[in-house]
Design a protein around this motif. Sequence first.
Motif, PDB file in Angstrom:
ATOM      1  N   TRP A  24       0.822  -1.220   0.000  1.00 14.73           N
ATOM      2  CA  TRP A  24       0.000   0.000   0.000  1.00 14.73           C
ATOM      3  C   TRP A  24       0.857   1.273   0.000  1.00 14.73           C
ATOM      4  O   TRP A  24       0.381   2.357  -0.313  1.00 14.73           O
ATOM      5  CB  TRP A  24      -0.936   0.009   1.207  1.00 14.73           C
ATOM      6  N   LYS A  25       2.150   1.127   0.317  1.00 11.49           N
ATOM      7  CA  LYS A  25       3.037   2.284   0.333  1.00 11.49           C
ATOM      8  C   LYS A  25       3.612   2.610  -1.045  1.00 11.49           C
ATOM      9  O   LYS A  25       4.403   3.528  -1.190  1.00 11.49           O
ATOM     10  CB  LYS A  25       4.190   2.043   1.319  1.00 11.49           C
ATOM     11  N   THR A  31      -0.196   6.059  -3.301  1.00  9.82           N
ATOM     12  CA  THR A  31      -0.233   7.009  -2.194  1.00  9.82           C
ATOM     13  C   THR A  31      -0.084   8.445  -2.693  1.00  9.82           C
ATOM     14  O   THR A  31       0.325   8.692  -3.828  1.00  9.82           O
ATOM     15  CB  THR A  31       0.892   6.717  -1.188  1.00  9.82           C
ATOM     16  N   VAL A  60       2.631  14.238   5.036  1.00 12.19           N
ATOM     17  CA  VAL A  60       2.440  12.816   5.309  1.00 12.19           C
ATOM     18  C   VAL A  60       2.116  12.111   4.005  1.00 12.19           C
ATOM     19  O   VAL A  60       1.714  12.738   3.020  1.00 12.19           O
ATOM     20  CB  VAL A  60       1.297  12.587   6.327  1.00 12.19           C
ATOM     21  N   HIS A  61       2.270  10.802   3.984  1.00 14.30           N
ATOM     22  CA  HIS A  61       1.958   9.980   2.815  1.00 14.30           C
ATOM     23  C   HIS A  61       0.867   8.986   3.200  1.00 14.30           C
ATOM     24  O   HIS A  61       1.037   8.214   4.145  1.00 14.30           O
ATOM     25  CB  HIS A  61       3.199   9.236   2.328  1.00 14.30           C
ATOM     26  N   TYR A  62      -0.252   9.021   2.458  1.00 22.51           N
ATOM     27  CA  TYR A  62      -1.371   8.132   2.737  1.00 22.51           C
ATOM     28  C   TYR A  62      -1.916   7.543   1.441  1.00 22.51           C
ATOM     29  O   TYR A  62      -1.791   8.151   0.370  1.00 22.51           O
ATOM     30  CB  TYR A  62      -2.506   8.893   3.440  1.00 22.51           C
ATOM     31  N   GLN A 112      -4.534   6.704  -1.406  1.00 18.41           N
ATOM     32  CA  GLN A 112      -5.619   7.516  -1.956  1.00 18.41           C
ATOM     33  C   GLN A 112      -6.874   6.662  -2.108  1.00 18.41           C
ATOM     34  O   GLN A 112      -7.065   5.977  -3.104  1.00 18.41           O
ATOM     35  CB  GLN A 112      -5.207   8.100  -3.313  1.00 18.41           C
ATOM     36  N   LEU A 132      -9.228   7.872   3.256  1.00 18.21           N
ATOM     37  CA  LEU A 132      -8.429   9.078   3.428  1.00 18.21           C
ATOM     38  C   LEU A 132      -9.309  10.290   3.717  1.00 18.21           C
ATOM     39  O   LEU A 132      -9.028  11.069   4.636  1.00 18.21           O
ATOM     40  CB  LEU A 132      -7.591   9.323   2.169  1.00 18.21           C
TER      41      LEU A 132
END
Length: 317
Positions: free
Chosen positions: A225-226, A231, A267-269, A271, A275
């Motif tokens: 997921w990263k 993201t 930050v990295h999340y 999509q 979110l």
Amino acid sequence: MKIDRLLSIVILLLNRPLIQAKELADMFEVSVRTIYRDIESINGAGIPVVTYQGSGGGIGLMPGYRLDRNVLSERELADIFTALQSVSSYGGGGHQLLMDKISSVIPPSQMEAFRSKTTQMIVDLSPWELMTPLEERIRLLKEALEEAVTVTFEYISAEGRVTRRTIEPYTLVLKGQSWYLYGFCTERQDFRLFKLLRMKALMKERRPYTRRDIPLQELPWGDGWKDPQQTAALTLRFAPEGRHLAEEYFDCETLQPDEHGGYTLTVHYPQNEWLYGFLLSFGTVLEVLAPAHVRRRLGEVARGVAAAYASDLTEPQ
């Protein structure tokens, strides 16, 4: 869980010359057949377990066998003990016997040092609230995993679609602060990851299944997921009145004070719809500065929420 039971049986056999299979089955609340399968697993691991028939028989280790104490150091035993304490704190009960057995192999002269090592770090996974339906789901799924039988449930996807699933359960996963079930979906004919909070009408079936080989290199709760393609790098700004929330949810090392008395951070999340719900949970104290497409989508969601309550805002109080 099985690994706990196997370790407990080994420690019991080290401390007792013989023990009945029925006594072990009652102790661990499983069938005698399961105990004999456990004995086969222990033998397969290189520990010679012998079954003696007759009225004075039972299960014991081969005469003269001793487990090399160097296999597990005191530090390693303390780490195992600490891990069991953590798992037992929520949804993982039944480890007290194993913890007692681990403590029993520590010499009295080393017990104080051992206790010190096991209290250097405490991980309590239990929620602040009282007993929840989630705990009952965990208990039922643990039974299904132990018995290798399928489960059925209604599943509500992130998009709100409801489907009925039949799953061969493989493992329970605690990722972040959420519990998941990883299993083989008979409808999709593939492995899937299911969030326990999205399950309804969970039932354990009597239909057994044979476990398949899990592709460990492709487990969905890994780092996939990263991937940068999945993201977004978000630039956030917290208003001064939201500083406490920023400090609660984000690493203080990443928070940069701004000229208005608030914070900014990057930050990295992933999509997805999660979110936007997460960002909106901070209310008006948070503003997304970039990227533009996340900012636009967040505005659309916020307007939809406001429209749902528009009539309440116009009615006289």
